[in-house]
Design a protein around this motif. Structure first.
Motif, short mmCIF file in Angstrom:
data_model
loop_
_atom_site.label_atom_id
_atom_site.label_comp_id
_atom_site.label_asym_id
_atom_site.label_seq_id
_atom_site.Cartn_x
_atom_site.Cartn_y
_atom_site.Cartn_z
N GLY A 65 0.79 -1.22 0.00
CA GLY A 65 0.00 0.00 0.00
C GLY A 65 0.82 1.27 0.00
O GLY A 65 0.28 2.37 -0.04
N GLU A 66 2.15 1.15 0.07
CA GLU A 66 3.03 2.32 0.08
C GLU A 66 3.93 2.30 -1.14
O GLU A 66 4.37 1.24 -1.58
N ALA A 67 4.18 3.49 -1.68
CA ALA A 67 5.12 3.60 -2.80
C ALA A 67 6.38 4.35 -2.37
O ALA A 67 7.45 4.10 -2.92
N PHE A 68 6.24 5.27 -1.41
CA PHE A 68 7.37 6.11 -1.01
C PHE A 68 7.40 6.30 0.50
O PHE A 68 6.36 6.30 1.16
N GLU A 69 8.62 6.51 1.02
CA GLU A 69 8.81 6.91 2.40
C GLU A 69 9.67 8.17 2.39
O GLU A 69 10.74 8.19 1.79
N VAL A 70 9.17 9.22 3.02
CA VAL A 70 9.86 10.51 3.03
C VAL A 70 10.15 10.89 4.48
O VAL A 70 9.25 10.93 5.31
#
Length: 183
Positions: A68-73
């Motif tokens: 469910g996630e594409a990026f972590e910032v």
């Protein structure tokens, strides 16, 4: 038909194909090692989406393999605290979590470390000026923080005019004590 000439062409073509395959393999290997890091315009686009939810300075942008996630910032807020913002492929916030990293807090991990303190406005201005001067015209400060490394008072991350990122270490008088390309 000249068979010697034909054999010669086969050897050359096979050699070129092998060289291309090896070259591509090397590129694929190097790319795979840095596949998680998001850079350039994509980094800016994803980072901007994150700071719409958590105002601050983008420290790091990576792809995520969590469902469910594409990026972590990673974002540093004005108070110096850090938050990880998780985005989906449409840049919608999935979740966010406060970073309570106590790795360098000493015995017991129960107190703030010197690199966790918030910089004063004067420190931030002087550090930014020194770090940008070290990297050159057209550079942009990405992050500046206190350091707990011996002989280094401040650590800066700077992007130069060509998009390359640099780590710049400054002493307490804002003199450059180290500058390396950030891989």
């Amino acid at each position: 038909m000249n068979t010697a000439k034909l054999r010669s062409k086969r050897v050359i073509v096979a050699g070129v194909a092998l060289a291309a395959a090896l070259g591509t393999g090397g590129v694929l290997f190097a790319t795979a090692a840095q596949a998680d890091e998001v850079t350039g315009a994509d980094r800016d686009r994803v980072g901007n989406a994150a700071v719409q939810t958590v105002p601050g300075t983008v420290l790091d942008v990576e792809t995520s393999d969590d469902k469910g996630e594409a990026f972590e910032v990673d974002v540093r807020k004005a108070d110096g605290s850090e938050v990880s913002v998780h985005l989906d492929k449409d840049l919608k916030v999935v979740s966010q979590e406060q970073d309570d990293d106590d790795d360098n807090d000493g015995a017991g991990g129960d107190g703030p470390d010197t690199d966790d303190r918030v910089l004063t406005a004067e420190e931030r201005a002087s550090g930014e000026k020194a770090a940008l001067a070290a990297v050159g015209a057209g550079s942009t400060l990405l992050d500046l923080e206190a350091s707990d490394d011996k002989g280094v008072a401040f650590e800066a991350e700077v992007r130069d005019a060509s998009g390359q990122e640099w780590d710049v270490d400054l002493d307490s008088a804002f003199a450059v004590v180290g500058k390396t390309v950030d891989n």
